[in-house]
Design a protein around this motif. Structure first.
Motif, PDB file in Angstrom:
ATOM      1  N   GLY A  33      24.177  87.253  61.829  1.00  0.00           N
ATOM      2  CA  GLY A  33      23.229  86.488  62.624  1.00  0.00           C
ATOM      3  C   GLY A  33      23.927  85.760  63.741  1.00  0.00           C
ATOM      4  N   ILE A  34      23.208  84.819  64.301  1.00  0.00           N
ATOM      5  CA  ILE A  34      23.758  83.929  65.324  1.00  0.00           C
ATOM      6  C   ILE A  34      23.837  82.560  64.661  1.00  0.00           C
ATOM      7  CG2 ILE A  34      23.462  82.968  67.630  1.00  0.00           C
ATOM      8  CD1 ILE A  34      21.654  85.451  68.202  1.00  0.00           C
ATOM      9  N   TRP A  35      25.046  82.028  64.571  1.00  0.00           N
ATOM     10  CA  TRP A  35      25.316  80.819  63.784  1.00  0.00           C
ATOM     11  C   TRP A  35      25.858  79.709  64.676  1.00  0.00           C
ATOM     12  CZ3 TRP A  35      23.703  81.241  58.894  1.00  0.00           C
ATOM     13  CH2 TRP A  35      23.573  82.517  58.363  1.00  0.00           C
ATOM     14  N   GLU A  36      25.472  78.471  64.383  1.00  0.00           N
ATOM     15  CA  GLU A  36      26.075  77.300  65.013  1.00  0.00           C
ATOM     16  C   GLU A  36      26.834  76.534  63.940  1.00  0.00           C
ATOM     17  OE1 GLU A  36      23.539  74.810  67.329  1.00  0.00           O
ATOM     18  OE2 GLU A  36      23.368  76.326  68.897  1.00  0.00           O
ATOM     19  N   PHE A  37      28.034  76.106  64.296  1.00  0.00           N
ATOM     20  CA  PHE A  37      28.905  75.417  63.351  1.00  0.00           C
ATOM     21  C   PHE A  37      29.134  73.981  63.810  1.00  0.00           C
ATOM     22  CE2 PHE A  37      29.732  79.861  62.751  1.00  0.00           C
ATOM     23  CZ  PHE A  37      29.851  79.983  61.377  1.00  0.00           C
ATOM     24  N   THR A  38      28.971  73.052  62.861  1.00  0.00           N
ATOM     25  CA  THR A  38      29.247  71.642  63.110  1.00  0.00           C
ATOM     26  C   THR A  38      30.058  71.102  61.940  1.00  0.00           C
ATOM     27  OG1 THR A  38      27.175  70.967  62.065  1.00  0.00           O
ATOM     28  CG2 THR A  38      27.137  71.246  64.461  1.00  0.00           C
ATOM     29  N   THR A  39      30.659  69.938  62.156  1.00  0.00           N
ATOM     30  CA  THR A  39      31.376  69.237  61.095  1.00  0.00           C
ATOM     31  C   THR A  39      31.170  67.747  61.292  1.00  0.00           C
ATOM     32  OG1 THR A  39      33.484  69.049  59.931  1.00  0.00           O
ATOM     33  CG2 THR A  39      33.592  69.043  62.329  1.00  0.00           C
ATOM     34  N   GLU A  40      31.407  66.971  60.237  1.00  0.00           N
ATOM     35  CA  GLU A  40      31.273  65.525  60.350  1.00  0.00           C
ATOM     36  C   GLU A  40      32.475  64.972  61.107  1.00  0.00           C
ATOM     37  OE1 GLU A  40      33.082  67.273  57.338  1.00  0.00           O
ATOM     38  OE2 GLU A  40      31.065  66.816  56.720  1.00  0.00           O
ATOM     39  N   LEU A  41      32.263  63.833  61.772  1.00  0.00           N
ATOM     40  CA  LEU A  41      33.344  63.189  62.526  1.00  0.00           C
ATOM     41  C   LEU A  41      33.963  62.026  61.772  1.00  0.00           C
ATOM     42  CD1 LEU A  41      32.156  63.073  66.235  1.00  0.00           C
ATOM     43  CD2 LEU A  41      34.155  64.212  65.317  1.00  0.00           C
ATOM     44  N   ASP A  42      33.300  61.552  60.711  1.00  0.00           N
ATOM     45  CA  ASP A  42      33.834  60.436  59.941  1.00  0.00           C
ATOM     46  C   ASP A  42      33.535  60.651  58.461  1.00  0.00           C
ATOM     47  OD1 ASP A  42      31.096  59.731  59.635  1.00  0.00           O
ATOM     48  OD2 ASP A  42      31.201  58.492  61.428  1.00  0.00           O
ATOM     49  N   CYS A  43      34.159  59.864  57.626  1.00  0.00           N
ATOM     50  CA  CYS A  43      34.021  60.071  56.187  1.00  0.00           C
ATOM     51  C   CYS A  43      32.614  59.760  55.677  1.00  0.00           C
ATOM     52  CB  CYS A  43      35.066  59.273  55.416  1.00  0.00           C
ATOM     53  SG  CYS A  43      34.986  57.496  55.683  1.00  0.00           S
ATOM     54  N   GLU A  44      31.831  58.983  56.413  1.00  0.00           N
ATOM     55  CA  GLU A  44      30.467  58.700  55.991  1.00  0.00           C
ATOM     56  C   GLU A  44      29.508  59.820  56.375  1.00  0.00           C
ATOM     57  OE1 GLU A  44      32.080  56.313  57.983  1.00  0.00           O
ATOM     58  OE2 GLU A  44      32.806  55.164  56.274  1.00  0.00           O
ATOM     59  N   GLY A  45      29.923  60.697  57.265  1.00  0.00           N
ATOM     60  CA  GLY A  45      29.076  61.802  57.695  1.00  0.00           C
ATOM     61  C   GLY A  45      27.937  61.392  58.601  1.00  0.00           C
ATOM     62  N   ARG A  46      28.065  60.227  59.244  1.00  0.00           N
ATOM     63  CA  ARG A  46      26.984  59.743  60.105  1.00  0.00           C
ATOM     64  C   ARG A  46      26.991  60.418  61.467  1.00  0.00           C
ATOM     65  NH1 ARG A  46      27.935  53.508  59.722  1.00  0.00           N
ATOM     66  NH2 ARG A  46      30.014  54.270  59.336  1.00  0.00           N
ATOM     67  N   ARG A  47      28.139  60.869  61.888  1.00  0.00           N
ATOM     68  CA  ARG A  47      28.245  61.541  63.189  1.00  0.00           C
ATOM     69  C   ARG A  47      28.783  62.945  62.951  1.00  0.00           C
ATOM     70  NH1 ARG A  47      32.055  58.767  66.793  1.00  0.00           N
ATOM     71  NH2 ARG A  47      33.245  58.492  64.914  1.00  0.00           N
ATOM     72  N   SER A  48      28.386  63.860  63.830  1.00  0.00           N
ATOM     73  CA  SER A  48      28.876  65.225  63.683  1.00  0.00           C
ATOM     74  C   SER A  48      29.385  65.753  65.023  1.00  0.00           C
ATOM     75  CB  SER A  48      27.780  66.140  63.133  1.00  0.00           C
ATOM     76  OG  SER A  48      26.712  66.204  64.027  1.00  0.00           O
ATOM     77  N   ARG A  49      30.160  66.795  64.948  1.00  0.00           N
ATOM     78  CA  ARG A  49      30.724  67.420  66.139  1.00  0.00           C
ATOM     79  C   ARG A  49      30.349  68.890  66.147  1.00  0.00           C
ATOM     80  NH1 ARG A  49      37.094  67.887  66.955  1.00  0.00           N
ATOM     81  NH2 ARG A  49      36.756  69.532  65.451  1.00  0.00           N
ATOM     82  N   HIS A  50      29.848  69.348  67.277  1.00  0.00           N
ATOM     83  CA  HIS A  50      29.496  70.756  67.448  1.00  0.00           C
ATOM     84  C   HIS A  50      30.781  71.556  67.686  1.00  0.00           C
ATOM     85  CE1 HIS A  50      27.059  74.198  68.557  1.00  0.00           C
ATOM     86  NE2 HIS A  50      27.814  74.352  69.624  1.00  0.00           N
ATOM     87  N   LEU A  51      31.036  72.541  66.838  1.00  0.00           N
ATOM     88  CA  LEU A  51      32.253  73.335  66.949  1.00  0.00           C
ATOM     89  C   LEU A  51      32.064  74.620  67.744  1.00  0.00           C
ATOM     90  CD1 LEU A  51      33.550  72.989  63.292  1.00  0.00           C
ATOM     91  CD2 LEU A  51      34.251  71.690  65.310  1.00  0.00           C
TER      92      LEU A  51
END
Length: 139
Positions: A33-51
């Motif tokens: 498929g077509i996939w978008e990948f993100t990850t959390e930016l901090d240990c609380e998971g409140r912010r994420s980063r588009h990879l």
């Protein structure tokens, strides 16, 4: 049958097939498929980063973006690949090299220095972009 009747019949067929496709997609998982990948930016998971976005097999996308994740990757399907368009298609990227061993913006020098290390199934050629060469490959 008038054109308007034929158009109405086609609309009903399309709607029925669309419902059937949606049911099948909900019941069957396709790793391609077509996939978008993100990850959390901090240990609380409140912010994420588009990879990034990846077209193809989910596992290949995970391997590609795995080294960039904080704790985990979030893999979101944003589209499906069509088997109609799945034949190999040529891909290409224009690029230039900045290195002490290569004359800056010299296309011929870049081609000469890189030609021995081109992977199988790939091709280098001159680009119409200033100071760039093109890498082509089949996908």
């Amino acid at each position: 049958m008038s054109k308007f009747t034929e158009m109405e019949t086609l609309r009903k067929e399309i709607e029925a097939k669309t419902r059937k496709l949606q049911e099948m997609e909900q019941e069957n998982f396709d790793v391609n498929g077509i996939w978008e990948f993100t990850t959390e930016l901090d240990c609380e998971g409140r912010r994420s980063r588009h990879l990034g976005r990846y077209e193809g097999n989910l596992y290949d996308g995970i391997k590609l973006h795995g080294s960039q994740c904080y704790y985990s990757l979030r893999c979101k399907r944003v589209g499906f690949l069509s088997s109609i368009n799945s034949k190999p298609r040529k891909k290409s990227v224009c690029f230039s090299i900045e290195d002490n061993s290569i004359k800056l913006f010299d296309k011929q020098d870049q081609l000469e220095k890189l030609k021995l290390s081109v992977p199988d199934g790939h091709n280098l050629k001159e680009s119409n972009q200033f100071g760039c060469i093109t890498l082509e490959w089949e996908k």
